[in-house]
Scaffold this active site. Structure first.
Site, PDB file in Angstrom:
ATOM      1  CB  SER A 287      -0.943  -0.041   1.214  1.00  0.00           C
ATOM      2  OG  SER A 287      -1.938   0.936   1.137  1.00  0.00           O
ATOM      3  CG  ASP A 351      -5.345  -3.827  -3.903  1.00  0.00           C
ATOM      4  OD1 ASP A 351      -6.006  -2.890  -3.413  1.00  0.00           O
ATOM      5  OD2 ASP A 351      -4.193  -4.106  -3.536  1.00  0.00           O
ATOM      6  CG  HIS A 444      -5.317  -2.681  -0.160  1.00  0.00           C
ATOM      7  ND1 HIS A 444      -4.325  -2.535  -1.111  1.00  0.00           N
ATOM      8  CD2 HIS A 444      -4.942  -1.887   0.880  1.00  0.00           C
ATOM      9  CE1 HIS A 444      -3.412  -1.677  -0.674  1.00  0.00           C
ATOM     10  NE2 HIS A 444      -3.755  -1.280   0.528  1.00  0.00           N
TER      11      HIS A 444
END
Length: 477
Positions: A287, A351, A444
């Site tokens: 991320s 994602d 994610h």
């Protein structure tokens, strides 16, 4: 309009959003005026005009940041409560044992600094061991090691040290909270370890925590600076890495300031690598952590740190958002090719985060480099761009819902088809249910990226290499 708090002379072209100065009426005005410099919450050179599409994106970005600022404290308190409850259950052996201990007056309270305390991310995927079937001669080794480091980066210092030393049998070089000069607090986390068996140092940047409004503000902020020769770069990511207020990226950080991530990590790497001529290093993150891992070598190149770039073996990112514009991507491609750096950007299924900020005619953010895309069956392939690159395309709604249904079913069967180490808990299954409405949320989670690196075929890496490299890699195995 000129900023009253920060000198931006290090960049002649920039666009910075200041949500704290945007009242609703003032914010709405941007939708009706092309001259964005007239708005007091936009810091940019005079005379810059933007089309409605871009002004709408600015409006949404500022509004989202204001909402995040408004809920920052209750969100953090809620997150702390959730993490405390999850660890309370774990420490007492589950809900019914907790009830029994409550009746006995012997409830075990979790210690937030202990090696047993897990973050919300850690509670979703509690695996700590590296995959014993992926040795250091396997083409998947660095990706499998990197994703576990990226996952561990969400945890407290004691947990990370214990995992690195006791489970992975590697040298723990430190876990740090680095200073963000713009937020004026230590909000950037990273840890560093060394695998002496393979002469490799791993730097893992922590990603966005689910209940951290500051980190989410960095993600949704579309502010940018243009740096000479490097293109336009997301300002929130630069600030998190160590951009210096009113100075930009000086070669050395001022002595009177707490250490920022870039400067401290660069110093540690130089010291460590000078003691071993064979050693190299890897940058990784999930991320937001992935964005920082990509930005780190960009600043090294800006500072002409050729020696360090020559020791950079690879960059492995998971669920990484877009960092800069096309010029930034071209600059990074030249740096990567010049120094022989491997850069693998892993994207799992739908994602949402790798598909942000938008890549279209309205915004200039672009991905670059090698994208390894895994579908929900953990089948990997090299692609120029992940499918549905901007996520909100209505054409993809039905495939995403169908995929979310399959992922929910798979969560109950994967331990039987792939092995008990892939069993999913109730917390992740709850996320899978949420995914029926927002497919990009559960996709994610680090869980699926760990699964992809372990279950995906190593052959995907062969399609990236040149013929000579491919032959050498096969001989190595």
């Amino acid at each position: 309009m000129a900023s009253s708090t920060c000198n931006n002379s290090f960049s002649s072209n920039y666009m910075l959003l200041k949500p704290e100065e945007a009242g609703f009426v003032e914010l709405t005005k941007i939708l009706f005026s092309r001259d964005i410099a007239k708005r007091k919450f936009v810091d940019c050179p005079e005379g810059i005009e933007e089309p409605f599409g871009r002004r709408w994106i600015i409006f949404v970005s500022v509004l989202a940041q204001k909402l995040l600022q408004a809920v920052a404290q209750p969100l953090a308190a809620f997150g702390s409560g959730v993490e405390h409850w999850l660890n309370l259950l774990s420490a007492n052996g589950g809900f019914f044992r907790l009830l029994l201990n409550s009746l006995k007056g012997k409830v075990i309270q979790p210690d937030i600094t202990s090696a047993n305390f897990l973050s919300f991310i850690g509670n979703i995927d509690k695996r700590v061991e590296l995959d014993s079937k992926i040795g250091n001669k396997d083409r998947r080794y660095y990706s499998a090691l990197s994703v576990m480091a990226a996952k561990a980066s969400y945890e407290n210092h004691t947990y990370i040290e214990t995992i690195v030393k006791d489970h992975w049998k590697m040298d723990y070089l430190g876990s740090y909270d680095f200073w963000n000069d713009y937020q004026e607090k230590a909000t950037t986390q990273a840890f560093i370890m060394e695998d002496k068996r393979d002469d490799i140092i791993i730097v893992a940047f922590r990603g966005t925590e689910p209940f951290d409004a500051d980190a989410w503000s960095s993600d949704v902020d579309i502010s940018w600076y243009e740096l000479p020769g490097a293109g336009k770069i997301h300002s929130g990511f630069m600030k998190a890495l160590g951009l210096q207020k009113s100075q930009g990226w000086p070669k050395e950080q001022a002595d009177n300031k707490p250490e920022a991530a870039y400067y401290a990590i660069r110093k540690l790497l130089k010291e460590r690598l000078q003691t071993n001529d064979k050693a190299k290093f890897i940058l990784t993150g999930h991320s937001l952590g992935g964005a920082l891992a990509v930005l780190f070598p960009a600043v090294l190149a800006l500072h002409e740190e050729s020696w360090l770039l020559g020791r950079l073996q690879g960059i492995y990112t998971y669920g990484q958002p877009r960092v800069g514009d096309e010029k930034f991507g071209e600059c990074m491609k030249r740096t990567i090719e010049k120094h022989g750096i491997d850069y693998y950007r892993f994207v799992y299924s739908y994602d949402m985060v790798p598909r942000l900020p938008y890549d279209d005619s309205t915004l200039m953010f672009k991905h670059f480099g090698t994208c390894i895309y895994y579908n929900s069956s953990y089948e990997g392939k090299v692609v120029d761009e992940e499918p549905d690159k901007n996520y909100f395309n209505v054409i993809w709604i039905i495939p995403k819902i169908a995929n979310a249904c399959w992922e929910l079913i798979r969560s109950f069967t994967i331990s039987y088809t792939k092995g008990p180490e892939y069993k999913e808990g109730g917390l992740l299954r709850m996320f899978r249910v949420i995914g029926l409405l927002t497919a990009g949320v559960p996709a994610h989670c680090p869980q699926d990226y760990v699964n992809a690196t372990r279950l995906g075929s190593s052959d995907v890496f062969l399609s990236i290499l040149g013929s000579n490299d491919r032959e050498n890699m096969l001989k190595k195995e």
